[in-house]
Scaffold this motif. Structure first.
Motif, short mmCIF file in Angstrom:
data_model
loop_
_atom_site.label_atom_id
_atom_site.label_comp_id
_atom_site.label_asym_id
_atom_site.label_seq_id
_atom_site.Cartn_x
_atom_site.Cartn_y
_atom_site.Cartn_z
N HIS A 53 43.08 62.84 39.44
CA HIS A 53 42.57 64.22 39.35
C HIS A 53 41.92 64.37 37.98
N PRO A 54 40.61 64.59 37.92
CA PRO A 54 39.91 64.57 36.63
C PRO A 54 40.27 65.71 35.69
N VAL A 55 40.87 66.77 36.23
CA VAL A 55 41.23 67.91 35.39
C VAL A 55 42.68 67.82 34.95
N GLU A 56 43.59 67.73 35.91
CA GLU A 56 45.01 67.84 35.59
C GLU A 56 45.62 66.56 35.05
N PRO A 250 29.96 70.57 31.59
CA PRO A 250 28.74 70.30 32.37
C PRO A 250 29.02 69.77 33.78
N TYR A 251 30.28 69.41 34.06
CA TYR A 251 30.62 68.84 35.36
C TYR A 251 30.74 69.93 36.42
N ASP A 252 30.55 69.54 37.66
CA ASP A 252 30.72 70.44 38.79
C ASP A 252 32.01 70.08 39.52
N PHE A 253 33.07 70.86 39.23
CA PHE A 253 34.36 70.63 39.86
C PHE A 253 34.67 71.68 40.91
N ALA A 254 33.63 72.31 41.45
CA ALA A 254 33.84 73.38 42.44
C ALA A 254 34.60 72.88 43.65
N ASP A 255 34.39 71.63 44.05
CA ASP A 255 35.08 71.09 45.22
C ASP A 255 36.58 70.97 45.00
N LEU A 256 37.01 70.98 43.74
CA LEU A 256 38.44 70.94 43.42
C LEU A 256 39.01 72.34 43.21
N GLY A 257 38.17 73.36 43.41
CA GLY A 257 38.64 74.74 43.26
C GLY A 257 38.42 75.34 41.89
N TYR A 258 37.62 74.66 41.04
CA TYR A 258 37.35 75.17 39.70
C TYR A 258 35.94 75.77 39.68
#
Length: 300
Positions: A53-56, A250-258
């Protein structure tokens, strides 16, 4: 700084320590473990599935504290635990007469480290917070990179050229060395500051997302002296800040709910700065608690 609340329990005072019997400290330990298990459940489930998971995952890859270390309950200074043989032989603890307490010799051995952390945190508390960076440190980390060089295998929301234009059209004002050191070579000269490790106590300020995430690092480095409740409060702050940091990246993490915060727009800047101020206030209270802890360990 006492995690246990002696006013609600029968205690035995001895040698300036508050001594807790097993019936009094075991529920505190159990509550801590339950809190950790709730906080880490999703991460551990993903780890078992080998699903990154690139965020958590950042809190477990960038920071060195492992989940099993978080589950160990530390009551903090001024507490003696009766009937706690699991602390015997554990670094930082003295176990004698059937009771465990923090080892004064371990505190003495770590005087230099505790003093450095205290100096950094004290300087940061006393410095005005700044709220004009708008999270551009993450943009500077991918500035003019080729697609195969980008750290995260996620698309850039504006593409490479759009990302570069955002960097070039803004003032980059990152004060945090451990963010700045990941800037790309072309981005480094664009920063108004050139942070170094040596200059960290002179530059770090309470509006910086990374400085406030790092409260978790300092709380962890001070273990086992840090009360576990304070460590987890810092962990929760770092987790929440990480989400903001990536939403504004700059990343698009919308698919992860962000949902993205478009900091290249006036509305995005306002959203980011408001969240940054809220986190700075949370961090200020935790930073003061950590300074108080250092002062308990090493009285001035």
């Amino acid at each position: 700084m006492i995690e246990a609340h002696p006013g609600s329990a029968t205690v035995v005072e001895a040698d300036s320590l508050t001594t807790l019997r097993p019936a009094e400290w075991e529920p505190l330990q159990a509550a801590h473990v339950a809190r950790v298990d709730l906080l880490l459940a999703d991460h551990l489930d993903r780890r078992r599935r080998r699903e990154p998971h690139p965020v958590e995952d950042f809190l477990f890859t960038y920071y060195p504290t492992r989940p099993n270390q978080l589950r160990v309950w530390h009551p903090g200074p001024g507490i003696r635990l009766l009937g706690a043989p699991q602390y015997e032989g554990k670094r930082g603890y003295l176990y004698a007469g059937g009771a465990a307490q923090l080892d004064p010799d371990e505190i003495a051995r770590r005087t230099e480290s505790i003093s450095w952390i205290r100096a950094l945190l004290t300087a940061t508390v006393g410095r005005p917070a700044q709220f004009g960076c708008f999270g551009l440190h993450e943009w500077a980390m991918v500035y003019r990179q080729q697609s195969e060089e980008v750290r995260h295998s996620w698309p850039l929301r504006l593409g490479a050229e759009g990302t570069d234009r955002v960097v070039e059209s803004h003032k980059i004002a990152c004060s945090h060395f451990d963010a700045f050191r990941f800037f790309t070579e072309p981005a480094r000269p664009l920063n108004v500051l050139q942070p170094t490790r040596e200059a960290q106590p002179a530059l770090e300020q309470g509006g910086c997302l990374h400085a406030n995430m790092d409260l978790y690092k300092w709380a962890s480095k001070l273990m086992p002296f840090t009360p576990s409740s304070l460590v987890l409060d810092c962990f929760e702050l770092a987790r929440d800040i990480r989400a903001l940091d990536m939403r504004a990246s700059p990343y698009d993490f919308a698919d992860l709910g962000y949902d993205p915060i478009p900091i290249e727009t006036a509305a995005g800047k306002a959203t980011y700065a408001a969240a940054q101020r809220s986190f700075a206030e949370r961090a200020r209270h935790l930073r003061v608690r950590l300074v108080d802890l250092c002062n308990q360990l090493l009285p001035l």
